[in-house]
Write a protein that holds these residues in place. Structure first.
Motif, PDB file in Angstrom:
ATOM      1  N   ILE A  96      33.814  32.641  40.167  1.00 53.36           N
ATOM      2  CA  ILE A  96      34.541  33.324  39.098  1.00 53.36           C
ATOM      3  C   ILE A  96      35.728  34.090  39.677  1.00 53.36           C
ATOM      4  N   LEU A  97      35.484  34.839  40.730  1.00 53.27           N
ATOM      5  CA  LEU A  97      36.528  35.685  41.315  1.00 53.27           C
ATOM      6  C   LEU A  97      37.608  34.862  41.998  1.00 53.27           C
ATOM      7  N   GLU A  98      37.229  33.762  42.618  1.00 50.45           N
ATOM      8  CA  GLU A  98      38.207  32.926  43.315  1.00 50.45           C
ATOM      9  C   GLU A  98      39.170  32.260  42.347  1.00 50.45           C
ATOM     10  N   ALA A  99      38.674  31.920  41.158  1.00 46.53           N
ATOM     11  CA  ALA A  99      39.546  31.324  40.145  1.00 46.53           C
ATOM     12  C   ALA A  99      40.331  32.388  39.376  1.00 46.53           C
ATOM     13  N   LEU A 100      39.730  33.565  39.187  1.00 45.78           N
ATOM     14  CA  LEU A 100      40.315  34.588  38.319  1.00 45.78           C
ATOM     15  C   LEU A 100      41.451  35.358  38.987  1.00 45.78           C
ATOM     16  N   GLN A 101      41.269  35.720  40.247  1.00 43.92           N
ATOM     17  CA  GLN A 101      42.203  36.669  40.867  1.00 43.92           C
ATOM     18  C   GLN A 101      43.635  36.151  41.055  1.00 43.92           C
ATOM     19  N   PRO A 102      43.850  34.906  41.538  1.00 41.28           N
ATOM     20  CA  PRO A 102      45.246  34.466  41.663  1.00 41.28           C
ATOM     21  C   PRO A 102      45.965  34.427  40.312  1.00 41.28           C
ATOM     22  N   SER A 103      45.229  34.061  39.265  1.00 43.38           N
ATOM     23  CA  SER A 103      45.825  34.064  37.937  1.00 43.38           C
ATOM     24  C   SER A 103      46.205  35.483  37.526  1.00 43.38           C
ATOM     25  N   LEU A 104      45.381  36.466  37.880  1.00 43.15           N
ATOM     26  CA  LEU A 104      45.679  37.853  37.542  1.00 43.15           C
ATOM     27  C   LEU A 104      46.904  38.368  38.298  1.00 43.15           C
ATOM     28  N   VAL A 105      47.069  37.938  39.554  1.00 46.17           N
ATOM     29  CA  VAL A 105      48.279  38.332  40.290  1.00 46.17           C
ATOM     30  C   VAL A 105      49.512  37.837  39.559  1.00 46.17           C
ATOM     31  N   SER A 106      49.451  36.590  39.104  1.00 40.94           N
ATOM     32  CA  SER A 106      50.589  36.015  38.381  1.00 40.94           C
ATOM     33  C   SER A 106      50.852  36.754  37.076  1.00 40.94           C
TER      34      SER A 106
END
Length: 403
Positions: A328-338
């Motif tokens: 969950i975190l590996e998919a979620l975090q880069p999207s949140l940075v963007s």
């Protein structure tokens, strides 16, 4: 005006679709990222056990250093190579980095002891092209679809690690540790072909990707929280995999060649369990809730691991929980940075994010190796749990409306 449709909703729906060029570029860059990360991740699930077959491989501290060495050089070069890609173009810088990655892999494959493997891993890390790849994604996509493209790249990391968990023990069992490094080098060559010939030509953006000063990113509270988060996530991952292969092998009677029999059902079940959480976060715009829940789950699972480490099935159950949170975190975090980064320094923000990730890889592997060398494996889990709890406290402070 003639360039607008009579139905105002129609053009917006079209605009939110990836164009054929955007789709091809996003898919190819995600594949490039996935292959490169697979080449890095393949070592993680088995190295702590497989390294015992070479001189110096019984030194847990050196094993940890070998596992994390590439992260240190990655951390130093991520931003400089990202900036070089702004000046000289994405493709030349990425090709140069991949050549270094291949050279380091070949050195590891030919290594006669753990010290040469450490040297090879340092050279692999000099090919720090993650920021350049993510900047290439930004070049290839419009702002309104960029988050989707970034999520494809972020998701590819989780998929790569899942594949590595199954493939790595099979490769070591069939070809040994040297064969594993030859496979890693081959993956680097595949990445080289993708970067050189498959990703479509995309001109650099009209405005430089890195146009803000580093302090602009360092003063952005939500970006700092995400950087700390990715540091923690990869610290935890690398530190517990100094311990996990040996524990699973000892409790379940598996050697390194058969650990895939444990990893495969664990990763499949974790993917099944994480899908509803990701779907809920996207459809309900509950990214902050999903982030906090996943980090809280990580804390609980890591705190339980010392107790579970005495029974095989209990340990496997905690690893399922760990990978649900991790995926969950590996998919979620880069999207949140963007989402969080202002457009004027999105590229620089991604450079800092990738640097924090690399530092987490290095620190987790080294600290895990040092703790194991003192003979107390449970401390690895407890340190990881404490760090994750600190992450949970910082994640609760998100205030960005984008979340």
């Amino acid at each position: 005006m003639t360039h607008h449709s009579a139905r105002p909703g129609k053009p917006e729906r079209v605009a939110l679709k990836l164009t054929p060029v955007e789709r091809r570029a996003s898919i190819m860059l995600a594949l490039l990222f996935a292959c490169r990360m697979l080449g890095l991740f393949l070592l993680t699930p088995v190295f702590a056990v497989a390294a015992q077959t070479i001189p110096g491989g019984n030194d847990a501290a050196k094993v940890g250093l070998a596992l994390g060495a590439y992260g240190l050089t990655q951390a130093f070069l991520q931003i400089p190579l990202g900036m070089a890609s702004d000046r000289y173009g994405r493709r030349p810088v990425i090709v140069f980095g991949l050549l270094l990655f291949i050279a380091g892999g070949v050195m590891c494959a030919l290594a006669s002891n753990i010290n040469w493997i450490i040297a090879g891993r340092v050279i692999q890390g000099l090919g720090a092209v993650s920021a350049a790849i993510t900047a290439w994604v930004a070049d290839a996509t419009r702002p309104e679809v960029r988050t989707r493209a970034m999520a494809m790249v972020g998701g590819s990391i989780g998929v790569s690690f899942a594949v590595s968990l199954v493939l790595s023990p099979l490769l070591v069992g069939q070809f040994g540790l040297s064969g594993l490094f030859w496979a890693i080098s081959l993956l680097g060559f595949v990445c080289l072909l993708i970067a050189s010939f498959v990703v479509p030509v995309v001109p650099l953006a009209d405005l430089p990707i890195v146009q803000a000063r580093p302090r602009d990113v360092l003063h952005h509270a939500d970006l700092l929280r995400l950087n700390f988060g990715v540091f923690c996530l990869h610290f935890v991952l690398m530190s517990i995999f100094i311990v996990a292969p040996g524990l699973l092998g000892k409790l379940g009677g598996y050697d390194s060649a058969h650990l895939w029999e444990v990893y495969l059902p664990v990763i499949l079940l974790s993917f099944v369990l994480m899908v509803p959480a990701v779907f809920y976060a996207e459809t309900h715009h509950a990214h902050k809730v999903a982030l906090e829940a996943a980090v809280a789950g990580l804390v609980v699972v890591l705190a339980l691991m010392p107790l579970a480490s005495h029974a095989f099935l209990a340990l496997v159950a905690t690893f399922v929980g760990f990978f649900v949170a991790f995926n969950i975190l590996e998919a979620l975090q880069p999207s949140l940075v963007s989402r969080v980064a202002p457009p004027e320094f999105k590229g620089l923000a991604l450079g800092f994010y990738n640097t924090a990730q690399a530092l987490g890889v290095f620190s987790g592997a080294v600290v895990g190796g040092v703790l194991v060398s003192y003979g107390d494996e449970s401390k690895v889990f407890l340190v990881a749990a404490a760090l994750s709890f600190a992450w949970f406290l910082t994640a609760r402070g998100f205030k960005s409306p984008a979340l």
